[in-house]
Write a protein that holds these residues in place. Structure first.
Motif, PDB file in Angstrom:
ATOM      1  N   SER A 155      13.188  35.059-109.522  1.00  0.00           N
ATOM      2  CA  SER A 155      12.315  34.767-110.664  1.00  0.00           C
ATOM      3  C   SER A 155      12.575  33.349-111.120  1.00  0.00           C
ATOM      4  N   GLY A 156      11.656  32.855-111.979  1.00  0.00           N
ATOM      5  CA  GLY A 156      11.844  31.535-112.556  1.00  0.00           C
ATOM      6  C   GLY A 156      13.070  31.439-113.437  1.00  0.00           C
ATOM      7  N   THR A 157      13.492  32.568-114.000  1.00  0.00           N
ATOM      8  CA  THR A 157      14.691  32.546-114.854  1.00  0.00           C
ATOM      9  C   THR A 157      15.923  32.136-114.058  1.00  0.00           C
ATOM     10  N   VAL A 158      16.158  32.799-112.934  1.00  0.00           N
ATOM     11  CA  VAL A 158      17.380  32.499-112.177  1.00  0.00           C
ATOM     12  C   VAL A 158      17.280  31.163-111.457  1.00  0.00           C
ATOM     13  N   THR A 159      16.085  30.780-111.010  1.00  0.00           N
ATOM     14  CA  THR A 159      15.984  29.469-110.363  1.00  0.00           C
ATOM     15  C   THR A 159      16.174  28.347-111.388  1.00  0.00           C
ATOM     16  N   THR A 160      15.734  28.580-112.613  1.00  0.00           N
ATOM     17  CA  THR A 160      15.976  27.600-113.669  1.00  0.00           C
ATOM     18  C   THR A 160      17.462  27.476-113.961  1.00  0.00           C
ATOM     19  N   LEU A 161      18.134  28.620-114.092  1.00  0.00           N
ATOM     20  CA  LEU A 161      19.582  28.580-114.319  1.00  0.00           C
ATOM     21  C   LEU A 161      20.289  27.824-113.195  1.00  0.00           C
ATOM     22  N   ALA A 162      19.857  28.066-111.958  1.00  0.00           N
ATOM     23  CA  ALA A 162      20.483  27.392-110.821  1.00  0.00           C
ATOM     24  C   ALA A 162      20.258  25.886-110.881  1.00  0.00           C
ATOM     25  N   GLY A 163      19.020  25.472-111.254  1.00  0.00           N
ATOM     26  CA  GLY A 163      18.741  24.052-111.353  1.00  0.00           C
ATOM     27  C   GLY A 163      19.573  23.377-112.433  1.00  0.00           C
ATOM     28  N   VAL A 164      19.739  24.044-113.575  1.00  0.00           N
ATOM     29  CA  VAL A 164      20.579  23.496-114.647  1.00  0.00           C
ATOM     30  C   VAL A 164      22.037  23.462-114.203  1.00  0.00           C
ATOM     31  N   HIS A 165      22.461  24.512-113.507  1.00  0.00           N
ATOM     32  CA  HIS A 165      23.834  24.582-112.999  1.00  0.00           C
ATOM     33  C   HIS A 165      24.133  23.422-112.044  1.00  0.00           C
ATOM     34  N   LEU A 166      23.169  23.082-111.197  1.00  0.00           N
ATOM     35  CA  LEU A 166      23.355  21.987-110.238  1.00  0.00           C
ATOM     36  C   LEU A 166      23.102  20.620-110.858  1.00  0.00           C
ATOM     37  N   ASP A 167      22.651  20.605-112.116  1.00  0.00           N
ATOM     38  CA  ASP A 167      22.359  19.355-112.824  1.00  0.00           C
ATOM     39  C   ASP A 167      21.367  18.506-112.044  1.00  0.00           C
ATOM     40  N   LEU A 168      20.303  19.152-111.579  1.00  0.00           N
ATOM     41  CA  LEU A 168      19.311  18.460-110.772  1.00  0.00           C
ATOM     42  C   LEU A 168      18.451  17.548-111.642  1.00  0.00           C
ATOM     43  N   GLU A 169      18.187  16.353-111.163  1.00  0.00           N
ATOM     44  CA  GLU A 169      17.279  15.454-111.849  1.00  0.00           C
ATOM     45  C   GLU A 169      15.828  15.865-111.618  1.00  0.00           C
ATOM     46  N   ARG A 170      15.613  16.594-110.559  1.00  0.00           N
ATOM     47  CA  ARG A 170      14.294  17.149-110.256  1.00  0.00           C
ATOM     48  C   ARG A 170      14.516  18.438-109.484  1.00  0.00           C
ATOM     49  N   TYR A 171      13.743  19.454-109.808  1.00  0.00           N
ATOM     50  CA  TYR A 171      13.937  20.737-109.148  1.00  0.00           C
ATOM     51  C   TYR A 171      13.772  20.581-107.641  1.00  0.00           C
ATOM     52  N   ASP A 172      14.716  21.169-106.903  1.00  0.00           N
ATOM     53  CA  ASP A 172      14.719  21.073-105.445  1.00  0.00           C
ATOM     54  C   ASP A 172      14.917  22.477-104.878  1.00  0.00           C
ATOM     55  N   ARG A 173      13.859  23.055-104.356  1.00  0.00           N
ATOM     56  CA  ARG A 173      13.929  24.418-103.843  1.00  0.00           C
ATOM     57  C   ARG A 173      14.956  24.556-102.727  1.00  0.00           C
ATOM     58  N   ARG A 174      15.092  23.527-101.898  1.00  0.00           N
ATOM     59  CA  ARG A 174      16.023  23.612-100.767  1.00  0.00           C
ATOM     60  C   ARG A 174      17.462  23.809-101.222  1.00  0.00           C
ATOM     61  N   ARG A 175      17.800  23.289-102.391  1.00  0.00           N
ATOM     62  CA  ARG A 175      19.158  23.450-102.898  1.00  0.00           C
ATOM     63  C   ARG A 175      19.333  24.731-103.709  1.00  0.00           C
ATOM     64  N   VAL A 176      18.229  25.267-104.216  1.00  0.00           N
ATOM     65  CA  VAL A 176      18.307  26.430-105.103  1.00  0.00           C
ATOM     66  C   VAL A 176      18.208  27.739-104.341  1.00  0.00           C
ATOM     67  N   ASP A 177      17.250  27.835-103.425  1.00  0.00           N
ATOM     68  CA  ASP A 177      17.009  29.095-102.723  1.00  0.00           C
ATOM     69  C   ASP A 177      18.234  29.485-101.891  1.00  0.00           C
ATOM     70  N   GLY A 178      18.788  30.651-102.180  1.00  0.00           N
ATOM     71  CA  GLY A 178      19.977  31.124-101.479  1.00  0.00           C
ATOM     72  C   GLY A 178      21.296  30.731-102.120  1.00  0.00           C
ATOM     73  N   LEU A 179      21.251  30.010-103.230  1.00  0.00           N
ATOM     74  CA  LEU A 179      22.479  29.560-103.901  1.00  0.00           C
ATOM     75  C   LEU A 179      23.272  30.747-104.451  1.00  0.00           C
ATOM     76  N   TRP A 180      24.583  30.701-104.298  1.00  0.00           N
ATOM     77  CA  TRP A 180      25.473  31.687-104.913  1.00  0.00           C
ATOM     78  C   TRP A 180      26.000  31.123-106.225  1.00  0.00           C
ATOM     79  N   MET A 181      25.972  31.941-107.279  1.00  0.00           N
ATOM     80  CA  MET A 181      26.580  31.588-108.555  1.00  0.00           C
ATOM     81  C   MET A 181      27.574  32.679-108.938  1.00  0.00           C
ATOM     82  N   ASP A 182      28.779  32.285-109.342  1.00  0.00           N
ATOM     83  CA  ASP A 182      29.751  33.293-109.764  1.00  0.00           C
ATOM     84  C   ASP A 182      29.522  33.668-111.221  1.00  0.00           C
TER      85      ASP A 182
END
Length: 455
Positions: free
Chosen positions: A346-373
């Protein structure tokens, strides 16, 4: 909450074909032709030179035989030679007309160039999936690749907020329907511009619950030329699971997959302790669809100004609904295992992942499949709850379109994590559309000869 679009920005390309090697010689280049005179059609013939005609002599130019008359002037030689070099189909024709006074003949017209190609491979079939949700209108067009995978050749995503105001009056507003129809017209044009083998076009919670949902889809068919089907919640949950199959690793024992939508949230419990089927959806042991999503929750509690007390009230609202879910304990035997995890699409978890990675621009390649503890998720939720509306707008992974919805999504996430605590959360920037495509391709048999089971 909008799913960050899968395949957004991908270039529009045609179906795969075998292409000729670049810079290499033509298969017939340099190949000597059969000696002897040629007829006017360029094919070898046995006609002898006629009396009264100028004697012909043969020359070789760049590997092919051409004829020139003795009487041609130097300028005529050059023009004829130029025409021969342009013509790729063969030598100039020799006239077989009756003898006539010797004059400089007209320069033969070159035949249209016929480029040499390898025999084209069979066209790959094209499949399409469209998802009209409470918040977004999204389209994917793809061709199959190796087993269980596909390549996106076109994509579209637009926030339309079809469900705006639906919680209060159970009716799709005129403005919301207008926005959705305009987006669907674009989707219709994209689909009509391609040779689609199979497509599935679905509508979810907003059209399920609105008292004018059916009438709206009739308008869509009339104005956009698209016939959408309203799917039930069980089908929606299954498609979400099918779309995320490749993100569940082989040694996994259990997964709680959740899809936080705009008007509903689907949750599927997946038990993988037995023999694993190639289709992840076959392992769903329990599922539920909560009639609450980021749009409906934000409209009831407010999305712009969210205090910690309001946020806690949103979490409790979802928790009450989850406590009535009878199948919530079907994975109790694996909850303590390190091979159990949550999987959010969902957009909720992908948003959290983008904030977690401190992305200057959303990048699906870095977000999709990311593990967060667990600690990372806790920190990101705490950070967002602490931001005001303008701070959320300013974050490039949230923006103004999601700033009033993201905390409602976080509240739903926190309620889910409280019921199924896990040390790990995997983020999926994929969902219903990918599930539709996977099922369409598997059912069509495009992967049948790969030597493995279907996905």
């Amino acid at each position: 909450m909008e799913d960050h679009d899968t395949g957004a920005g991908a270039p529009e390309v045609g179906v795969s074909r075998a292409s000729p090697p670049s810079g290499g010689p033509s298969p017939s280049a340099g190949r000597p032709r059969q000696a002897g005179p040629q007829s006017g059609n360029g094919q070898a013939g046995d006609a002898q030179p006629q009396r009264g005609k100028a004697r012909k002599r043969r020359k070789r130019r760049r590997g092919r035989k051409v004829f020139a008359r003795d009487e041609l002037t130097t300028a005529a030689h050059l023009v004829a030679a130029s025409a021969v070099n342009i013509a790729a189909a063969g030598p100039p024709a020799v006239s077989s007309a009756a003898p006539s006074p010797v004059v400089a003949p007209p320069v033969p017209q070159p035949r249209p160039e016929q480029p040499m190609h390898r025999p084209p491979m069979q066209e790959l079939p094209v499949f399409a999936a469209l998802d009209l949700g409470t918040n977004n209108c999204r389209l994917l067009v793809a061709v199959p690749q190796r087993h269980g995978q596909f390549r996106v050749i076109d994509a579209f995503s637009r926030i339309v907020r079809l469900g705006e105001g639906l919680t209060a009056n159970r009716h799709l507003s005129q403005a919301a329907m207008d926005r959705a129809v305009e987006a669907l017209k674009i989707c219709g044009d994209k689909l009509r511009n391609r040779k689609i083998k199979k497509a599935r076009l679905i509508a979810t919670e907003a059209c399920r619950t609105a008292d004018n949902g059916v009438e709206f889809l009739q308008r869509v068919e009339s104005e956009a030329g698209l016939k959408l089907e309203i799917i039930d919640r069980q089908t929606e949950a299954r498609l979400a699971v099918s779309g995320c199959g490749s993100l569940v690793e082989r040694d996994t024992q259990g997964v709680v997959l959740f899809d936080i939508g705009g008007g509903s949230s689907e949750i599927a419990l997946i038990d993988l302790t037995g023999q694993r089927s190639p289709r992840l959806a076959n392992h769903i042991v329990s599922w539920t669809s909560l009639p609450v999503g980021v749009v409906s929750l934000a409209e009831r509690f407010g999305g712009r100004t969210v205090t910690r007390e309001i946020f806690a009230a949103m979490v409790e609202d979802v928790a009450v609904r989850l406590r009535s879910f009878d199948g919530r304990d079907r994975l109790s035997h694996v909850l303590a295992s390190p091979k159990f995890h949550l999987l959010g699409t969902s957009g909720t978890v992908t948003t959290l992942a983008g904030v977690h990675l401190d992305l200057e621009r959303y990048d699906r390649r870095r977000v999709d499949g990311l593990w967060m503890d667990r600690d990372s998720v806790d920190r990101m939720v705490e950070k967002l709850v602490g931001w005001d509306f303008q701070q959320r707008c300013a974050n490039p992974c949230i923006g103004a379109d999601r700033a009033d919805l993201v905390l409602a999504g976080c509240a739903i996430l926190e309620a889910i994590r409280a019921v199924w605590p896990s040390e790990r959360l995997r983020v999926a920037d994929r969902g219903l559309r990918e599930g539709i495509l996977s099922e369409l391709m598997a059912d069509d048999g495009v992967w049948r000869n790969s030597g493995r089971g279907r996905q």
